[in-house]
Design a protein around this motif. Structure first.
Motif, short mmCIF file in Angstrom:
data_model
loop_
_atom_site.label_atom_id
_atom_site.label_comp_id
_atom_site.label_asym_id
_atom_site.label_seq_id
_atom_site.Cartn_x
_atom_site.Cartn_y
_atom_site.Cartn_z
N SER A 88 -17.41 7.18 -10.47
CA SER A 88 -17.41 8.57 -10.94
C SER A 88 -16.17 9.33 -10.50
CB SER A 88 -18.67 9.28 -10.43
OG SER A 88 -18.72 9.24 -9.00
N GLN A 89 -15.58 8.95 -9.35
CA GLN A 89 -14.37 9.64 -8.87
C GLN A 89 -13.20 9.41 -9.83
OE1 GLN A 89 -16.11 7.47 -7.10
NE2 GLN A 89 -17.10 8.66 -5.47
N TYR A 90 -13.07 8.18 -10.34
CA TYR A 90 -11.95 7.84 -11.21
C TYR A 90 -12.15 8.28 -12.66
CZ TYR A 90 -10.29 5.05 -7.28
OH TYR A 90 -9.85 4.66 -6.04
N THR A 91 -13.41 8.50 -13.05
CA THR A 91 -13.67 8.95 -14.42
C THR A 91 -13.80 10.48 -14.51
OG1 THR A 91 -16.06 8.66 -14.07
CG2 THR A 91 -14.84 6.81 -15.05
N SER A 92 -13.63 11.13 -13.36
CA SER A 92 -13.80 12.59 -13.34
C SER A 92 -12.65 13.30 -14.04
CB SER A 92 -13.90 13.08 -11.89
OG SER A 92 -12.66 12.89 -11.22
N ALA A 93 -12.91 14.50 -14.47
CA ALA A 93 -11.90 15.32 -15.14
C ALA A 93 -10.79 15.71 -14.17
CB ALA A 93 -12.56 16.56 -15.73
N ALA A 94 -11.15 15.95 -12.91
CA ALA A 94 -10.14 16.34 -11.92
C ALA A 94 -9.13 15.23 -11.69
CB ALA A 94 -10.83 16.71 -10.60
N PHE A 95 -9.60 14.00 -11.63
CA PHE A 95 -8.67 12.88 -11.43
C PHE A 95 -7.80 12.69 -12.67
CE2 PHE A 95 -7.43 8.39 -11.47
CZ PHE A 95 -6.87 8.27 -10.21
N ALA A 96 -8.39 12.84 -13.84
CA ALA A 96 -7.62 12.71 -15.08
C ALA A 96 -6.53 13.78 -15.15
CB ALA A 96 -8.55 12.82 -16.27
N GLN A 97 -6.84 14.99 -14.68
CA GLN A 97 -5.86 16.08 -14.71
C GLN A 97 -4.67 15.77 -13.79
OE1 GLN A 97 -7.57 19.85 -13.64
NE2 GLN A 97 -5.69 21.00 -14.02
N VAL A 98 -4.95 15.25 -12.58
CA VAL A 98 -3.87 14.91 -11.65
C VAL A 98 -3.02 13.78 -12.24
CG1 VAL A 98 -3.34 13.96 -9.37
CG2 VAL A 98 -5.13 15.71 -9.63
N SER A 99 -3.66 12.78 -12.83
CA SER A 99 -2.93 11.65 -13.41
C SER A 99 -2.01 12.12 -14.53
CB SER A 99 -3.92 10.61 -13.94
OG SER A 99 -4.72 10.10 -12.90
N ASP A 100 -2.55 12.96 -15.40
CA ASP A 100 -1.74 13.45 -16.53
C ASP A 100 -0.56 14.27 -16.05
OD1 ASP A 100 -3.52 12.21 -18.20
OD2 ASP A 100 -4.69 14.03 -18.63
N ALA A 101 -0.75 15.01 -14.95
CA ALA A 101 0.34 15.86 -14.45
C ALA A 101 1.54 15.03 -14.01
CB ALA A 101 -0.17 16.70 -13.27
N TYR A 102 1.31 13.82 -13.56
CA TYR A 102 2.41 12.96 -13.11
C TYR A 102 2.80 11.90 -14.15
CZ TYR A 102 1.57 14.88 -8.45
OH TYR A 102 1.42 15.72 -7.38
N GLY A 103 2.22 11.98 -15.33
CA GLY A 103 2.54 11.02 -16.38
C GLY A 103 1.98 9.63 -16.13
N LEU A 137 0.87 -1.18 0.00
CA LEU A 137 0.00 0.00 0.00
C LEU A 137 0.90 1.23 0.00
CD1 LEU A 137 -2.92 1.17 0.34
CD2 LEU A 137 -2.40 1.29 2.79
N ILE A 138 0.87 2.00 -1.09
CA ILE A 138 1.77 3.15 -1.21
C ILE A 138 1.04 4.48 -1.09
CG2 ILE A 138 3.52 1.94 -2.55
CD1 ILE A 138 2.29 3.08 -5.08
N GLY A 139 -0.30 4.45 -1.12
CA GLY A 139 -1.07 5.67 -0.96
C GLY A 139 -2.45 5.36 -0.40
N TRP A 140 -2.95 6.25 0.49
CA TRP A 140 -4.28 6.05 1.04
C TRP A 140 -4.82 7.37 1.55
CZ3 TRP A 140 -4.63 7.44 6.15
CH2 TRP A 140 -3.42 7.48 6.88
N SER A 141 -6.12 7.42 1.69
CA SER A 141 -6.76 8.60 2.27
C SER A 141 -8.08 8.19 2.89
CB SER A 141 -6.98 9.69 1.21
OG SER A 141 -7.92 9.24 0.25
N LEU A 145 -10.99 12.57 -2.45
CA LEU A 145 -10.65 11.35 -1.72
C LEU A 145 -9.64 10.51 -2.49
CD1 LEU A 145 -11.38 9.42 0.72
CD2 LEU A 145 -13.03 8.36 -0.82
N VAL A 146 -9.86 10.35 -3.82
CA VAL A 146 -8.98 9.49 -4.61
C VAL A 146 -7.73 10.24 -5.08
CG1 VAL A 146 -10.84 7.95 -5.31
CG2 VAL A 146 -10.32 9.95 -6.71
N THR A 147 -7.85 11.54 -5.33
CA THR A 147 -6.67 12.28 -5.75
C THR A 147 -5.66 12.40 -4.60
OG1 THR A 147 -7.80 14.37 -5.22
CG2 THR A 147 -7.89 13.59 -7.52
#
Length: 411
Positions: A314-329, A274-278, A287-289
């Protein structure tokens, strides 16, 4: 050679061959064995032993006015009646079966059944002889004598089993009663014991020691039908050859009083760590970001190209989560709607948490729940043995994996 009945050419009133055999053994004055004397008269040693015993009994009973004979006959009749009752009354006896049913006081299943027979023979051998009781019970004398010869080894094994059970109980209690056969076996081997898993299973079953099992939980994924899902880059292949190659995550919930506490996780598929949790009292995208950002930070902030797999909530398909993912590659991956098998690793992680840390708890405050969950998450990473890792903990596996990589590079 029939020594008990009259033969052709032999007068019926002649002295009994049985008495002659007894007299011959007595004349030896203990210098010859039963077998040696019996061979001379054409009978077995056990038969001669029985004749001598009966002659002695007859002599003593004559001196006591026949009281001993009556007592012996009564005991023999009682034993015969008991065996007859067992054959007829015990459940599970087939038609014309010659033995008592399994589970009765003489015959039990497995080794215990034979032990019951051998103990019965030992208890009554002085009165009725081994040969007679073995014949009635349908067992061999050689088997009985082999059992007697192994008494010392059985006692040593019993002592060893008792010591092993004490250690199993200590391991079981040390892991909150959650470990089953496989993890306790792995823990014992980790302590240097060479012990068979089936032996551990038998001892745990006999002593009522078992791990926790959890009922299937209800599904909590709420998909966003309007959002564009990411492709499935994992297709149920929850294996990775290196760290930071594939991650997976999910959301679950815990009841706290009359409300809910929600949890999100990020797991490295290679090490199962487990490398990340909230945790939060809401299920918004933060919560997921937050869990994802914690995972990135734990890996030094450089995770370009890692695959993150989740469900279509819906949390994982959201635009906000996609933006965070893209920022870290990070490359997003998603399973199908309503299929827990498409994210089985994360589902299994939550089941372990609920089974081992939450199943028997009733939390009153969020602080109490967070502390209990955090303790288990730490335990999971550092101490809990994982079947997919050869029963190493995630931290142990990571360290072993990194050592192996360094040796490979050095070579």
């Amino acid at each position: 050679m029939d020594l008990d009945g009259p033969r052709k050419g032999v007068l019926v009133g002649r002295r009994s061959p049985r008495n002659d055999a007894v007299a011959l053994w007595r004349a030896a004055g203990g210098k010859r064995t039963y077998s040696a004397v019996a061979a001379d008269v054409g009978v077995t040693g056990e038969t001669l032993r029985s004749w001598v015993r009966q002659a002695d009994e007859a002599g003593r009973s004559h001196a006591r006015g026949g009281a001993a004979v009556e007592g012996r006959d009564e005991e023999l009749a009682r034993l015969r009646a008991e065996l007859g009752r067992l054959r007829k009354a015990e459940k599970g006896v087939g038609a014309r079966a010659g033995d008592p049913a399994t589970g009765g006081p003489v015959v039990r299943q497995g080794d215990e059944g034979m032990t019951g027979r051998w103990n019965f023979i030992s208890l009554h051998r002085a009165d009725f002889g081994v040969q007679r009781i073995c014949r009635i019970l349908g067992v061999s004398r050689s088997g009985y004598y082999q059992w007697l010869a192994g008494a010392e080894a059985r006692e040593a094994r019993r002592v060893a089993d008792d010591a092993l059970v004490a250690e199993i109980r200590e391991i079981h209690a040390g892991h909150r009663g959650t470990y089953g056969v496989r993890r306790i076996h792995a823990e014992l081997r980790g302590f240097g014991h060479t012990v068979n898993r089936k032996r551990v299973e038998r001892l745990m079953r006999v002593n009522g020691i078992q791990g926790l099992h959890l009922r299937r939980r209800k599904r909590t994924t709420v998909p966003d039908r309007l959002a564009s899902p990411a492709p499935d880059l994992v297709p149920r292949d929850f294996h990775a050859t290196d760290l930071n190659e594939k991650w997976c995550g999910d959301i679950t919930y815990v009841q706290v009083g009359g409300s809910w506490l929600y949890l999100a996780c990020v797991i490295d598929i290679c090490s199962r760590r487990l490398i990340g949790w909230s945790m939060a009292t809401h299920m918004r995208t933060e919560l997921v970001t937050a869990a994802l950002e914690m995972a990135v930070a734990s890996r030094g902030g450089r995770v370009d190209g890692v695959i993150f797999h989740a469900d279509r909530g819906s949390q994982y398909t959201s635009a906000a989560f996609a933006q965070v993912s893209d920022a870290y590659g990070i490359r997003r991956s998603m399973g199908r709607v309503g299929s827990s098998y498409d994210n089985a690793l994360a589902e299994s992680f939550w089941q372990g948490l609920k089974r081992e840390a939450i199943h028997t708890k009733r939390f009153v405050t969020v602080r109490q729940a967070r502390l209990e969950i955090f303790q288990w998450l730490t335990y999971y990473n550092t101490r809990r043995r994982h079947s997919a890792l050869g029963y190493l903990s995630p931290i142990e596996f990571k360290q072993q994996h990194q050592r192996s990589q360094r040796l490979t590079l050095a070579a």
